[in-house]
Design an enzyme around this catalytic site. Structure first.
Site, PDB file in Angstrom:
ATOM      1  N   ILE A 167      51.948  28.064  37.891  1.00 14.35           N
ATOM      2  CA  ILE A 167      51.707  29.076  36.866  1.00 14.35           C
ATOM      3  C   ILE A 167      51.899  28.347  35.549  1.00 14.35           C
ATOM      4  CG2 ILE A 167      52.435  31.216  35.751  1.00 14.35           C
ATOM      5  CD1 ILE A 167      53.274  32.286  38.452  1.00 14.35           C
ATOM      6  N   ALA A 168      50.849  28.275  34.776  1.00 12.34           N
ATOM      7  CA  ALA A 168      50.878  27.562  33.500  1.00 12.34           C
ATOM      8  C   ALA A 168      50.387  28.487  32.395  1.00 12.34           C
ATOM      9  CB  ALA A 168      49.989  26.319  33.570  1.00 12.34           C
ATOM     10  N   VAL A 169      51.164  28.600  31.343  1.00 12.45           N
ATOM     11  CA  VAL A 169      50.787  29.401  30.178  1.00 12.45           C
ATOM     12  C   VAL A 169      50.893  28.497  28.958  1.00 12.45           C
ATOM     13  CG1 VAL A 169      51.330  31.406  28.740  1.00 12.45           C
ATOM     14  CG2 VAL A 169      51.548  31.551  31.235  1.00 12.45           C
ATOM     15  N   ARG A 229      55.945  34.090  26.437  1.00 14.24           N
ATOM     16  CA  ARG A 229      56.724  35.282  26.072  1.00 14.24           C
ATOM     17  C   ARG A 229      55.835  36.466  25.690  1.00 14.24           C
ATOM     18  NH1 ARG A 229      61.786  34.578  27.888  1.00 14.24           N
ATOM     19  NH2 ARG A 229      62.695  32.633  27.232  1.00 14.24           N
ATOM     20  N   GLY A 262      53.998  37.928  28.386  1.00 16.13           N
ATOM     21  CA  GLY A 262      53.758  38.575  29.666  1.00 16.13           C
ATOM     22  C   GLY A 262      52.593  37.995  30.449  1.00 16.13           C
ATOM     23  N   GLY A 275      52.399  35.039  32.035  1.00 19.76           N
ATOM     24  CA  GLY A 275      52.880  34.493  33.300  1.00 19.76           C
ATOM     25  C   GLY A 275      53.116  35.585  34.325  1.00 19.76           C
ATOM     26  N   GLU A 303      58.537  26.492  44.052  1.00 18.53           N
ATOM     27  CA  GLU A 303      59.528  25.579  43.504  1.00 18.53           C
ATOM     28  C   GLU A 303      59.493  25.710  41.994  1.00 18.53           C
ATOM     29  OE1 GLU A 303      58.438  21.687  44.766  1.00 18.53           O
ATOM     30  OE2 GLU A 303      59.022  22.057  46.832  1.00 18.53           O
ATOM     31  N   ASN A 345      64.195  25.537  33.926  1.00 18.34           N
ATOM     32  CA  ASN A 345      63.174  26.467  33.429  1.00 18.34           C
ATOM     33  C   ASN A 345      63.703  27.900  33.574  1.00 18.34           C
ATOM     34  OD1 ASN A 345      60.898  27.905  32.731  1.00 18.34           O
ATOM     35  ND2 ASN A 345      59.498  26.648  33.936  1.00 18.34           N
ATOM     36  N   TYR A 374      60.804  35.161  38.059  1.00 17.96           N
ATOM     37  CA  TYR A 374      60.714  35.188  39.515  1.00 17.96           C
ATOM     38  C   TYR A 374      61.798  36.073  40.127  1.00 17.96           C
ATOM     39  CZ  TYR A 374      57.616  31.163  38.842  1.00 17.96           C
ATOM     40  OH  TYR A 374      56.609  30.342  38.448  1.00 17.96           O
TER      41      TYR A 374
END
Length: 155
Positions: free
Chosen positions: A80-82, A88, A90, A92, A114, A119, A126
């Site tokens: 998951i890359a933003v 911040r 939303g 992700g 993982e 982070n 999560y």
């Protein structure tokens, strides 16, 4: 309004740029991203997050992406890359929700991932949806940062 859509090979350059911006020396190379895209739909789901109000350049419009490996009863959140300047917001969470929905549609009973131990924002996201730590990989990231292995069951 952010729109989630399936990624395609036409997005490769932007996904590679996102990798570099988000993960630095841990970034996947072009071949790894191509491999994710090549696995769609058999075992993979790769999504982009787009901001349709952004300028016309694809690097401005695509603000994030995510990848899922789903085999049998287990889904593995691969990425998951933003974009750093869009965190911040939303994005992700939208990508994670879409991946988990795909896992449910594919009949997965659990999801694994993982995450770097440092982070904290991702770990909080999560854990908020129910992921729990099941293991640690000591020094996994370049010998100096642990990886947390998280599990969500049921998906």
């Amino acid at each position: 309004m952010i729109r989630i859509r399936p990624a395609s090979s036409e997005d490769l350059a932007v996904l590679r740029a996102l990798e570099t911006a988000c993960f630095g020396r841990d970034a996947w190379g072009e071949e790894a991203i191509e491999g994710e895209l090549a696995g769609v739909p058999a075992t993979r789901c790769v999504l982009t997050a787009e901001d349709p109000e952004a300028a016309g350049d694809p690097c401005d419009v695509i603000v994030g992406y995510a990848s899922l490996l789903a085999v049998d009863a287990t889904a593995d959140v691969q990425r998951i890359a933003v974009r750093p300047d869009r965190r911040r917001e939303g994005i992700g969470q939208l990508l994670l929700d879409a991946l988990l929905e795909t896992a449910r549609e594919r009949g997965c009973a659990e999801a694994l991932l993982e995450v770097r131990d440092d982070n904290t924002a991702a770990i909080a996201m999560y854990e908020a949806v129910g992921f729990a730590e099941i293991a640690r990989r000591r020094g996994y990231y370049h010998g100096c940062v642990d990886a947390r292995v998280l599990r969500l069951a049921p998906v």
